[in-house]
Scaffold this active site. Sequence first.
Site, PDB file in Angstrom:
ATOM      1  N   THR A 218     -16.744   0.860   1.395  1.00 12.97           N
ATOM      2  CA  THR A 218     -15.192   0.994   1.643  1.00 12.97           C
ATOM      3  C   THR A 218     -15.054   2.351   1.933  1.00 12.97           C
ATOM      4  O   THR A 218     -15.893   3.149   1.827  1.00 12.97           O
ATOM      5  CB  THR A 218     -14.358   0.507   0.829  1.00 12.97           C
ATOM      6  OG1 THR A 218     -14.362   1.459  -0.372  1.00 12.97           O
ATOM      7  CG2 THR A 218     -14.625  -0.933   0.200  1.00 12.97           C
TER       8      THR A 218
ATOM      9  N   LYS B 121     -10.450   2.196 -15.948  1.00 12.07           N
ATOM     10  CA  LYS B 121     -11.041   0.843 -15.656  1.00 12.07           C
ATOM     11  C   LYS B 121     -11.521   0.137 -16.923  1.00 12.07           C
ATOM     12  O   LYS B 121     -11.259  -1.289 -16.815  1.00 12.07           O
ATOM     13  CB  LYS B 121     -12.123   1.105 -14.577  1.00 12.07           C
ATOM     14  CG  LYS B 121     -11.688   1.575 -13.220  1.00 12.07           C
ATOM     15  CD  LYS B 121     -10.960   0.638 -12.451  1.00 12.07           C
ATOM     16  CE  LYS B 121     -10.824   0.970 -10.998  1.00 12.07           C
ATOM     17  NZ  LYS B 121      -9.692   0.036 -10.545  1.00 12.07           N
TER      18      LYS B 121
ATOM     19  N   ASN C   5      -5.071  -4.352  -6.949  1.00 14.09           N
ATOM     20  CA  ASN C   5      -6.271  -3.768  -6.648  1.00 14.09           C
ATOM     21  C   ASN C   5      -6.132  -2.340  -6.272  1.00 14.09           C
ATOM     22  O   ASN C   5      -7.285  -1.543  -6.025  1.00 14.09           O
ATOM     23  CB  ASN C   5      -7.045  -4.549  -5.526  1.00 14.09           C
ATOM     24  CG  ASN C   5      -7.720  -3.868  -4.753  1.00 14.09           C
ATOM     25  OD1 ASN C   5      -8.978  -3.908  -5.071  1.00 14.09           O
ATOM     26  ND2 ASN C   5      -7.459  -3.385  -3.540  1.00 14.09           N
TER      27      ASN C   5
ATOM     28  N   TYR D  92     -11.671   8.053 -14.848  1.00 18.13           N
ATOM     29  CA  TYR D  92     -11.793   6.879 -14.040  1.00 18.13           C
ATOM     30  C   TYR D  92     -12.386   5.743 -14.679  1.00 18.13           C
ATOM     31  O   TYR D  92     -11.936   4.482 -14.721  1.00 18.13           O
ATOM     32  CB  TYR D  92     -12.908   6.986 -12.825  1.00 18.13           C
ATOM     33  CG  TYR D  92     -12.728   5.803 -11.761  1.00 18.13           C
ATOM     34  CD1 TYR D  92     -11.865   5.520 -10.696  1.00 18.13           C
ATOM     35  CD2 TYR D  92     -13.922   4.880 -11.840  1.00 18.13           C
ATOM     36  CE1 TYR D  92     -12.104   4.549  -9.827  1.00 18.13           C
ATOM     37  CE2 TYR D  92     -14.082   3.610 -11.037  1.00 18.13           C
ATOM     38  CZ  TYR D  92     -13.294   3.639 -10.130  1.00 18.13           C
ATOM     39  OH  TYR D  92     -13.214   2.454  -9.001  1.00 18.13           O
TER      40      TYR D  92
ATOM     41  N   ILE E 246     -19.337  -1.072  -3.398  1.00 16.70           N
ATOM     42  CA  ILE E 246     -19.016  -1.639  -2.215  1.00 16.70           C
ATOM     43  C   ILE E 246     -18.606  -0.788  -0.919  1.00 16.70           C
ATOM     44  O   ILE E 246     -17.963   0.252  -1.112  1.00 16.70           O
ATOM     45  CB  ILE E 246     -17.426  -2.461  -2.499  1.00 16.70           C
ATOM     46  CG1 ILE E 246     -17.782  -3.321  -4.003  1.00 16.70           C
ATOM     47  CG2 ILE E 246     -17.267  -3.411  -1.364  1.00 16.70           C
ATOM     48  CD1 ILE E 246     -18.858  -4.266  -3.848  1.00 16.70           C
TER      49      ILE E 246
ATOM     50  N   ASP F 220       0.987  -1.235   0.189  1.00 22.14           N
ATOM     51  CA  ASP F 220      -0.097  -0.049  -0.202  1.00 22.14           C
ATOM     52  C   ASP F 220       0.949   1.357  -0.079  1.00 22.14           C
ATOM     53  O   ASP F 220       2.197   1.247   0.290  1.00 22.14           O
ATOM     54  CB  ASP F 220      -0.977   0.210   1.313  1.00 22.14           C
ATOM     55  CG  ASP F 220      -2.219   0.816   1.121  1.00 22.14           C
ATOM     56  OD1 ASP F 220      -3.157   0.129   0.603  1.00 22.14           O
ATOM     57  OD2 ASP F 220      -2.159   2.054   1.003  1.00 22.14           O
TER      58      ASP F 220
HETATM   59  P1  NAD Z   1     -10.160   2.289  -0.396  1.00 19.67           P
HETATM   60  O1  NAD Z   1      -9.774   3.744  -0.894  1.00 19.67           O
HETATM   61  O2  NAD Z   1     -10.982   1.997   0.449  1.00 19.67           O
HETATM   62  O3  NAD Z   1      -8.586   1.373  -0.450  1.00 19.67           O
HETATM   63  C1  NAD Z   1      -7.715   1.750  -1.559  1.00 19.67           C
HETATM   64  C2  NAD Z   1      -6.282   1.475  -0.988  1.00 19.67           C
HETATM   65  O4  NAD Z   1      -5.537   1.592  -2.187  1.00 19.67           O
HETATM   66  C3  NAD Z   1      -6.072   2.536  -0.022  1.00 19.67           C
HETATM   67  O5  NAD Z   1      -5.459   1.669   1.127  1.00 19.67           O
HETATM   68  C4  NAD Z   1      -5.051   3.235  -0.648  1.00 19.67           C
HETATM   69  O6  NAD Z   1      -3.841   3.823   0.512  1.00 19.67           O
HETATM   70  C5  NAD Z   1      -4.180   2.418  -1.657  1.00 19.67           C
HETATM   71  N1  NAD Z   1      -3.777   3.193  -2.672  1.00 19.67           N
HETATM   72  C6  NAD Z   1      -4.190   4.264  -3.392  1.00 19.67           C
HETATM   73  N2  NAD Z   1      -3.339   4.616  -4.346  1.00 19.67           N
HETATM   74  C7  NAD Z   1      -2.066   3.807  -4.173  1.00 19.67           C
HETATM   75  C8  NAD Z   1      -0.927   3.857  -4.785  1.00 19.67           C
HETATM   76  N3  NAD Z   1      -0.858   4.480  -5.911  1.00 19.67           N
HETATM   77  N4  NAD Z   1      -0.102   2.668  -4.618  1.00 19.67           N
HETATM   78  C9  NAD Z   1      -0.300   1.834  -3.649  1.00 19.67           C
HETATM   79  N5  NAD Z   1      -1.449   1.940  -2.864  1.00 19.67           N
HETATM   80  C10 NAD Z   1      -2.390   2.967  -3.110  1.00 19.67           C
HETATM   81  O7  NAD Z   1     -10.551   1.625  -2.082  1.00 19.67           O
HETATM   82  P2  NAD Z   1     -11.502   0.486  -2.244  1.00 19.67           P
HETATM   83  O8  NAD Z   1     -13.119   0.981  -2.302  1.00 19.67           O
HETATM   84  O9  NAD Z   1     -11.293  -0.495  -1.400  1.00 19.67           O
HETATM   85  O10 NAD Z   1     -11.129   0.062  -3.876  1.00 19.67           O
HETATM   86  C11 NAD Z   1     -10.209  -0.893  -4.149  1.00 19.67           C
HETATM   87  C12 NAD Z   1     -10.262  -0.943  -5.587  1.00 19.67           C
HETATM   88  O11 NAD Z   1     -11.415  -1.381  -5.988  1.00 19.67           O
HETATM   89  C13 NAD Z   1      -9.696   0.285  -6.316  1.00 19.67           C
HETATM   90  O12 NAD Z   1      -9.049  -0.236  -7.665  1.00 19.67           O
HETATM   91  C14 NAD Z   1     -11.200   0.764  -6.769  1.00 19.67           C
HETATM   92  O13 NAD Z   1     -11.184   1.680  -7.850  1.00 19.67           O
HETATM   93  C15 NAD Z   1     -11.915  -0.590  -7.000  1.00 19.67           C
HETATM   94  N6  NAD Z   1     -13.412  -0.324  -6.890  1.00 19.67           N
HETATM   95  C16 NAD Z   1     -14.033   0.149  -5.836  1.00 19.67           C
HETATM   96  C17 NAD Z   1     -15.263   0.153  -5.672  1.00 19.67           C
HETATM   97  C18 NAD Z   1     -16.119   0.668  -4.629  1.00 19.67           C
HETATM   98  O14 NAD Z   1     -17.325   0.779  -4.485  1.00 19.67           O
HETATM   99  N7  NAD Z   1     -15.622   0.555  -3.368  1.00 19.67           N
HETATM  100  C19 NAD Z   1     -16.194  -0.155  -7.005  1.00 19.67           C
HETATM  101  C20 NAD Z   1     -15.456  -0.903  -7.863  1.00 19.67           C
HETATM  102  C21 NAD Z   1     -14.382  -0.713  -8.137  1.00 19.67           C
END
Ligand code: NAD
Length: 257
Positions: A195, A164, A95, A160, A193, A42
Amino acid sequence: MTIHRRWNFEGKVAFVTGAANGIGQATALAFAQEGADVVVVDLSEEGAKATAQMIEAQGVRAVPVRCDVSKPEDVQAALAVTIDKLGRLDFAFNNAGIEQPLAYTADISDEVFERNLRVNLGGVFYCMKYQIPIMLKSGGSIVNTSSGAGIVGIRGQAAYCAAKHGVIGLTKSAALEYGKDGVRINAVCPGIIDTPMIGRFTQGTEENRKRMIAQEPIGRLGRPEEIANTVLWLCSDASGFAIGHAVVVDGGQTAGL
Ligand code: NAD
């Protein structure tokens, strides 16, 4: 107490990016529950360490690594640590991702566009670029995080969505290239999701949260563990014939579009 495991990944090593929060953290913990050692990657060093502690409490090894996935040198270093400390790489969940502030295309700054592409698409590219040569030696499975935004357009989310959609193109192409050589590559497309990312989107208000839930035909937000389950299935032999697929796990959000 006997631990009942579904997949039993004992002796395997999983590399999870964005593992300090949300979907990445839930998946890192799920790998650990199945007996795998986990590299917890991370941008936040503190966050990676906190997840690693939770993992070690489950009796497997965890290696926290601070890494910005948009920087190839960081990714290479994280994979070098993986081999140095744990000796192998079986699974990768690429991810880590960032959201885009809502803005129509003509109003997106160059900086926002470039950062979104560098992290959300470039990060997946750099991870695969340096994971694949390791996995070609002993086989492996890679899962990349796309999104519902990887299969449909969304107003106010062009950067975004572009990133994606790109993740799915990268995934399919790489999957075709390495499928015969024992490296399986797939993507997961989560719906909304619950989060920290979605917390930032809703700004913590109940009204905004309800608006999010209204987009989900299932009538609730998804749980990070529900994505983790799909990722583990995609890494397991149970999905051995799945290659280059983008698995949509979204409570029906895109089913009617
Ligand atoms: P989140 O923000 O809760 O967690 C993301 C994590 O990634 C954080 O811990 C952050 O520090 C880390 N991060 C960010 N930039 C980084 C980098 N450059 N290098 C290393 N780490 C980095 O996000 P989430 O909701 O858990 O999302 C995770 C993935 O799922 C993402 O790719 C997001 O786009 C995708 N996603 C999320 C959702 C949703 O609804 N939550 C839906 C579709 C896709």
